[in-house]
Design a protein around this motif. Structure first.
Motif, mmCIF file in Angstrom:
data_model
loop_
_atom_site.group_PDB
_atom_site.id
_atom_site.type_symbol
_atom_site.label_atom_id
_atom_site.label_comp_id
_atom_site.label_asym_id
_atom_site.label_seq_id
_atom_site.Cartn_x
_atom_site.Cartn_y
_atom_site.Cartn_z
ATOM 1 N N LEU A 1 0.638 -1.217 -0.293
ATOM 2 C CA LEU A 1 0.248 0.290 0.153
ATOM 3 C C LEU A 1 0.846 1.518 0.018
ATOM 4 O O LEU A 1 1.784 1.576 0.595
ATOM 5 C CB LEU A 1 -0.990 0.053 1.105
ATOM 6 N N VAL B 1 0.672 5.619 0.390
ATOM 7 C CA VAL B 1 -0.042 6.395 0.639
ATOM 8 C C VAL B 1 0.276 7.851 0.355
ATOM 9 O O VAL B 1 1.137 8.120 1.241
ATOM 10 C CB VAL B 1 -0.259 6.514 2.296
ATOM 11 N N VAL C 1 -5.180 6.635 -1.027
ATOM 12 C CA VAL C 1 -3.594 4.962 -1.012
ATOM 13 C C VAL C 1 -4.780 4.104 -1.859
ATOM 14 O O VAL C 1 -4.832 3.922 -2.769
ATOM 15 C CB VAL C 1 -4.814 4.486 0.097
ATOM 16 N N ASN D 1 -3.055 0.915 -3.362
ATOM 17 C CA ASN D 1 -3.261 -0.375 -3.603
ATOM 18 C C ASN D 1 -2.153 -0.666 -4.266
ATOM 19 O O ASN D 1 -2.745 -1.288 -5.699
ATOM 20 C CB ASN D 1 -4.438 -1.471 -3.668
ATOM 21 N N LEU E 1 -10.163 -2.453 4.159
ATOM 22 C CA LEU E 1 -8.670 -1.634 5.284
ATOM 23 C C LEU E 1 -9.815 -0.481 5.871
ATOM 24 O O LEU E 1 -10.652 -0.026 5.666
ATOM 25 C CB LEU E 1 -7.887 -0.907 4.558
ATOM 26 N N ASP E 2 -9.643 -0.118 7.447
ATOM 27 C CA ASP E 2 -10.095 0.884 8.027
ATOM 28 C C ASP E 2 -9.271 2.287 8.486
ATOM 29 O O ASP E 2 -8.386 1.308 8.315
ATOM 30 C CB ASP E 2 -10.541 0.921 9.052
ATOM 31 N N LEU E 3 -9.002 3.574 7.687
ATOM 32 C CA LEU E 3 -8.087 4.392 7.443
ATOM 33 C C LEU E 3 -8.489 5.085 8.468
ATOM 34 O O LEU E 3 -9.952 5.941 8.449
ATOM 35 C CB LEU E 3 -8.356 5.212 6.217
ATOM 36 N N GLU F 1 -13.175 7.760 10.792
ATOM 37 C CA GLU F 1 -12.301 7.035 10.519
ATOM 38 C C GLU F 1 -13.802 7.388 8.917
ATOM 39 O O GLU F 1 -14.420 6.968 9.300
ATOM 40 C CB GLU F 1 -12.237 5.531 10.906
ATOM 41 N N SER G 1 -13.501 3.867 5.999
ATOM 42 C CA SER G 1 -14.073 2.321 5.749
ATOM 43 C C SER G 1 -13.765 1.597 4.379
ATOM 44 O O SER G 1 -14.922 2.484 3.119
ATOM 45 C CB SER G 1 -15.193 1.182 6.215
ATOM 46 N N LEU H 1 -3.273 1.918 9.338
ATOM 47 C CA LEU H 1 -4.236 1.290 8.392
ATOM 48 C C LEU H 1 -4.824 -0.030 9.016
ATOM 49 O O LEU H 1 -3.498 -0.974 9.066
ATOM 50 C CB LEU H 1 -3.442 1.084 6.897
ATOM 51 N N VAL I 1 -6.137 -3.444 8.535
ATOM 52 C CA VAL I 1 -5.991 -4.208 7.002
ATOM 53 C C VAL I 1 -6.574 -4.956 7.179
ATOM 54 O O VAL I 1 -5.972 -5.983 8.256
ATOM 55 C CB VAL I 1 -4.631 -4.187 6.467
#
Length: 438
Positions: free
Chosen positions: A59, A61, A81, A83, A91-93, A107, A109, A139, A141
């Motif tokens: 990943l 960023v 982000v 990939n 993922l949650d950012l 945040e 998702s 992140l 993941v």
């Protein structure tokens, strides 16, 4: 950098189902072997999934944000982000921003396909001036089999400079005064004289001084040519700003120091519009010296030189500050001292002002706590109110006595609450400028 594993909802659901199966096996022994086998299989799959997630995913960023922010204003930050792996990632950012600032929009998702990217924009409102830092984004993941989540720190460090909201403070402070003098800084009356600023060459007129004849120009044109001068009107405005412990005082939300800084920038803006050079020296903590400079360059340097300045815990030394300023200023200047006067300061401040007045035009501005004015005007309804009122009146009387002992002319002294300082300085500066004292 990766953090410890956290079980996902899928793994927790599987573990719950296995527990229910174990409860059933306690009543039906025939299910015991199936329950044990399911537990071993679940543990093996979970271990395999954890092993596959040990490496940081591919990943990348990117963070997009302005390098300079105004304090108290909402600003956008965008995270992209990318990939770069061969599988879709869930993922949650969350970003590593200054946590004391108000935030909206995180945040987040998302799922990102291979070779694709996700862009997330959120907002921040910085609550104080200075340098602020952003760290790599967080992140969380999901593992390949979606049984675990692992926290990764990905992305660059970033920094922003948080400046005073210059547009807002100028709009509030200068709008009224600009209506009284709409052409301030735009119209300049020239007066003939023997000043130091050269204006033009012209033909000799009867009564001109022989010293004003330009002999080279006379030789070229075969007739007398004289130099015409105009009085030098452009001056220096230098702020002597207290950064000592008393400037930590706060009325409502804003500190006295921030009010003082806003006043410096407001008057600095007006002075450069009038063609004056603007400079600053701090004392009572960190000493910063910004030599007087004209034009927008001088104002920009002033803004960049004080945006991260904060008051210290030290006591100010007025005499030392006055001596240091005299050593730095060779040309006569309008010196504006901004401090928070106490009765024990009168001797030192008076000596400092007298020392600077031998060469410069000095004005002293002292910030008065607004809470004292409120306490004095509050109706007394109890014994505690009476004590508070008496102490306040006594303190303010001591302050007035100290100001009288300074011996400074009334038009060169300002004793005022912080929020009124900017407009008061602007009005005094214009009055002194129009009177020709500068």
């Amino acid at each position: 950098m990766a953090d410890a594993l956290t079980p996902s909802r899928a793994l927790l659901a599987c573990a719950g189902g296995w527990a229910v199966l174990g409860l059933a096996a306690s009543h039906w022994p025939l299910l015991a072997q199936f329950w044990q086998g399911a537990g071993v299989a679940l543990a093996a799959v979970a271990a395999l999934d954890a092993w596959m997630s040990r490496r940081q995913p591919a990943l990348r960023v990117e963070r997009e944000l302005a390098g300079v922010w105004p304090v108290g204003c909402w600003n956008n930050v965008t995270l992209r982000v990318h990939n770069e792996s061969a599988r879709t990632l869930a993922l949650d950012l969350h970003d590593d921003y200054p946590t004391q600032w108000p935030m909206e929009g995180l945040e987040h998702s998302t799922r990102i396909a291979p070779g694709a990217f996700a862009a997330v924009t959120y907002r921040l409102c910085p609550d104080q001036r200075g340098q602020a830092a952003f760290g790599p984004a967080f992140l969380r993941v999901t593992s390949p089999l979606q049984l675990w989540t692992r926290l990764h720190r990905v992305g660059p460090d970033s920094a922003v400079k948080v400046f005073p909201d210059f547009a807002q403070l100028l709009g509030h402070t200068l709008s009224a005064t600009d209506r009284r003098a709409p052409a301030a800084g735009a119209i300049r009356k020239r007066r003939r004289g023997e000043g130091t600023d050269f204006r033009q060459l012209r033909e000799y007129r009867q009564g001109d001084s022989m010293r004003s004849i330009d002999w080279k120009a006379t030789a070229r044109r075969n007739k007398p040519i004289t130099r015409e001068y105009q009085e030098e009107r452009d001056q220096q405005v230098v702020f002597l700003l207290d950064t000592g412990r008393r400037m930590h005082a706060r009325d409502d939300v804003t500190t006295h120091f921030d009010h003082a800084l806003n006043a410096v920038l407001t008057l600095g803006f007006l002075a450069q519009k009038q063609g004056d050079a603007v400079g600053l020296m701090t004392f009572g903590g960190e000493t910063r010296w910004l030599a007087p400079l004209k034009g927008r360059t001088g104002l920009d340097r002033l803004l960049a030189g004080v945006y991260d300045l904060q008051p210290s815990e030290m006591a100010p030394d007025f005499t030392q500050a006055a001596t240091a300023l005299l050593n730095r200023l060779s040309k006569r200047a309008f010196v504006v001292v901004i401090t928070n006067l106490r009765d024990e300061d009168d001797t030192a401040l008076r000596a400092a002002c007298e020392l600077m007045s031998t060469k410069h035009l000095v004005m002293c501005a002292s910030l008065r706590e607004k809470v004292m004015d409120r306490a004095r005007s509050t109706e007394v309804q109890s014994f505690g109110d009476a004590l508070r009122y008496s102490a306040t009146v006594h303190y303010l009387q001591q302050r007035r006595d100290a100001i009288k002992r300074l011996g400074i002319r009334a038009d060169r002294l300002i004793d005022i609450t912080p929020e009124k300082l900017s407009s008061a300085l602007v009005n005094r500066y214009r009055a002194i400028k129009e009177s020709g004292q500068l």
